[in-house]
Design an enzyme around this catalytic site. Structure first.
Site, PDB file in Angstrom:
ATOM      1  CD  GLU A  38      -2.782   0.998   2.548  1.00  0.00           C
ATOM      2  OE1 GLU A  38      -3.789   1.723   2.586  1.00  0.00           O
ATOM      3  OE2 GLU A  38      -2.499   0.174   3.437  1.00  0.00           O
TER       4      GLU A  38
ATOM      5  CE  LYS B 282      -7.393   1.680   2.928  1.00  0.00           C
ATOM      6  NZ  LYS B 282      -6.181   1.949   3.752  1.00  0.00           N
TER       7      LYS B 282
ATOM      8  CB  CYS C 249      -5.103  -1.850   3.381  1.00  0.00           C
ATOM      9  SG  CYS C 249      -4.461  -2.144   5.066  1.00  0.00           S
TER      10      CYS C 249
ATOM     11  CG  LEU D 168      24.714   0.599  30.755  1.00  0.00           C
ATOM     12  CD1 LEU D 168      23.495   0.044  30.035  1.00  0.00           C
ATOM     13  CD2 LEU D 168      25.987  -0.003  30.162  1.00  0.00           C
ATOM     14  CB  SER D 169      21.110   3.265  35.305  1.00  0.00           C
ATOM     15  OG  SER D 169      20.169   2.215  35.063  1.00  0.00           O
ATOM     16  N   GLY D 170      22.890   0.406  35.100  1.00  0.00           N
ATOM     17  CA  GLY D 170      22.975  -0.850  35.833  1.00  0.00           C
ATOM     18  C   GLY D 170      21.613  -1.454  36.089  1.00  0.00           C
TER      19      GLY D 170
ATOM     20  CG  ASP E  12      13.474  -0.185  32.422  1.00  0.00           C
ATOM     21  OD1 ASP E  12      12.926  -1.235  32.062  1.00  0.00           O
ATOM     22  OD2 ASP E  12      13.069   0.502  33.375  1.00  0.00           O
TER      23      ASP E  12
ATOM     24  CD  GLU F  46      10.548   3.011  34.745  1.00  0.00           C
ATOM     25  OE1 GLU F  46      11.300   2.327  35.464  1.00  0.00           O
ATOM     26  OE2 GLU F  46      10.956   3.693  33.790  1.00  0.00           O
TER      27      GLU F  46
ATOM     28  CE  LYS G 292       6.103  13.619  35.431  1.00  0.00           C
ATOM     29  NZ  LYS G 292       6.764  12.717  36.392  1.00  0.00           N
TER      30      LYS G 292
END
Length: 559
Positions: free
Chosen positions: A49, A118, A155, A298-300, A303, A409, A528
């Protein structure tokens, strides 16, 4: 002179990865696929498409120059078919007196032999085609291609209530070829199969379902093109998450066409499919937007670890830079886990302590904050210092920041604006926390096809086993302020994906006070999410295109 109807038809399905707006590049890709199909002996090539435009083109369709470029590409491609090779069915927007239509061009013998528009324009979930397209003015019948009458619904024409396929069958169609732009969500293949089977039952005709591949912003198109024969069985199944040009052979048996030769690819299980969708989405977002490399904090924690693994798998170890940004609450375990993860993935790992900037912020605010107690505000200064450092690295070196918040989160606002929410793209935005754990365990024992990362344990076991924590204060864990993630995720899935009421969720065994609190957190975090980076759609209802709740919202379900 009467055209003799053939008894064999070789149809190639071009399951390709176009780029929205790159009309010349998409045409070149179409030409390459046609040449490949010709070498395989194809009579006809079915593209997906709006292939020449890329799907979905959204408001680009409102731009006359874009429509002109797409139509010229279609005309140029039609001329290619004068070489005696395969005919083509390719999607493109077309502006006609009846409006601007989501269309296909059918070309053979050096010219366009038909256009089809379509009829059923989707306007739900991630789709808003009625914004930019007009429905075709009327259903046009099948196209006679070298003696075979081919029906071409587009479609949604096979998904909705308009009887497009039945009308095509009544008009003499012998086989139905459907170009699609069907985005991925978990178990979507089963849904597609059922939709096609329903149409096969109603029409008695075999149907070929060609689906686009690739990432486009938040949407992932997973390919997995297939056909259902008139006998309601799977005639062929193409691969998922992989480009392919596969030629299928169809033979006439009486009044019916049946597939005698075609691929029968294995479809990945749930964890592999979700992981590969995240990997494809990140790869295409980075590459199609021209970023040379990416950077992430990279926080440990789990995620950032899975995001690092996805980045290495999608882009290669040399294109990922990881930054550990410790503060006084960062544990020795986190420092070790982050380093072990980077080492296992083979990517660059740097340490940038944040004590000085955080204390600098606190010092600058001392007078204004005098007489108040330390709390979330001071904790968020840590996150915002980290976000600023990542954005500085992005600005200096041109690296896109990968943001790493999961759906659990993001649902309840457990993320800091202008801090850990900083970034250009989030590959796990639509994965709940427990799904992140499941995919991490899966990746430690599997290497997905097309991955550039190493085999073996790439996410250290300690990261998976330890209690999750943002480490913004002494001995903090996520469960200090949130329900256990298995409980939270189930409540959120009820609220978000299933739109269930509080009473129904309580009836599943959840505590009423917990449910009402989670619902409240979900609503007040909308502001947020409106400012969050885009991310891969995995579930039926992601934040963004699928779920559009008002920011100002005082409704609460009190049963």
């Amino acid at each position: 002179m009467t055209q003799t109807a053939p008894d064999i038809l070789r149809i190639a399905v071009a399951q390709l990865n176009p780029t929205v707006g790159e009309v010349a590049g998409n045409l070149a890709k179409a030409r390459e696929a046609r040449a490949d199909a010709a070498r395989q002996g194809a009579d006809l090539v079915l593209y997906t498409e709006l292939f020449l435009a890329g799907y979905p083109p959204e408001d680009l369709v409102l731009k006359p120059a874009f429509l002109k470029a797409c139509e010229k590409a279609a005309q140029d491609f039609a001329k290619d078919t004068a070489d005696g090779g395969p005919g083509v069915i390719i999607g493109t927007p077309l502006k006609r007196k009846s409006g601007t239509h989501n269309s296909i061009v059918f070309a053979d013998g050096g010219k366009i032999i038909a256009e089809r528009y379509k009829l059923d324009l989707p306007n739900y979930g991630e789709f808003d085609e009625k914004r930019v397209f007009q429905a075709g003015p009327e259903l046009q019948g099948p196209v006679n291609f070298r003696g075979v009458r081919i029906g071409i619904p587009i479609c949604e024409d096979i998904w909705g209530d308009i009887a497009v396929c039945e009308t095509l069958a009544e008009s003499g169609a012998e086989i139905l070829l459907v170009p699609n732009g069907s985005p991925y969500y978990r178990a979507k293949i089963d849904v597609r199969h059922q939709v096609v089977i329903r149409q096969v039952i109603e029409t008695g005709l075999p149907m070929i379902y060609a689906n686009q591949l690739g990432g486009q912003d938040e949407l992932i198109f997973d390919g997995a093109s297939f056909a259902i024969g008139a006998d309601k069985t799977l005639a062929f199944q193409m691969s998922q998450f992989e480009e392919a040009v596969d030629v299928t052979t169809w033979k006439r048996k009486g009044e019916t066409w049946a597939c005698s030769e075609g691929p029968m690819s294995k479809i990945p299980d749930r964890e592999e499919a979700d992981y590969r969708a995240c990997m494809l989405g990140l790869r295409d977002y980075v590459n199609k937007n021209g970023f040379k490399n990416v950077v992430l904090g990279l926080s440990g924690g789990i995620d950032s670890a899975i995001c690092a693994a996805l980045a290495v798998d999608a882009l290669g170890e040399e294109r990922l830079r990881t930054i550990m940004m410790p503060y006084r609450y960062t544990s020795k375990d986190s420092l070790k886990d982050a380093e072990d993860c980077a080492r296992a993935l083979g990517c660059r790992y740097d340490i940038v302590p944040i004590s000085e900037p955080v204390e600098g912020f606190k010092h600058a605010l001392t007078q204004l904050f005098e007489g108040t107690q330390e709390g979330i505000t001071e904790e968020n200064l840590q996150s915002r210092a980290r976000g600023t450092i990542l954005m500085a690295i992005s600005n200096k070196f041109g690296s896109m920041v990968v943001t790493t918040g999961n759906k659990s989160e993001m649902s309840v606002g457990y993320a800091t604006l202008y801090g850990d929410m900083n970034g250009g793209f989030n590959p796990i935005k639509d994965l709940y926390k427990m799904q992140v754990y499941a995919l991490s365990r899966w990746r430690n024992t599997h290497v997905p096809p097309g991955a550039l990362g190493p085999s073996g344990e790439v996410i250290p076991k300690n990261i998976i086993d330890k209690a999750p924590s943002a480490e913004l204060r002494e001995n903090q864990t996520d469960q200090d302020s949130l329900p256990p993630y298995p409980v939270l995720d189930d409540i959120l899935e009820c609220l978000v994906e299933n739109e269930m009421g509080v009473d129904d969720i309580v009836a599943r065994g959840h505590d009423r006070a917990t449910v009402t609190r989670v619902e409240h957190l979900l609503y007040i975090a909308e502001y947020k999410r409106r400012q969050a980076a885009p991310g891969v759609k995995i579930t039926r209802k992601n934040f963004g295109r699928d779920r559009r709740y008002p920011i100002t919202n005082r409704f609460r379900d009190r049963g």
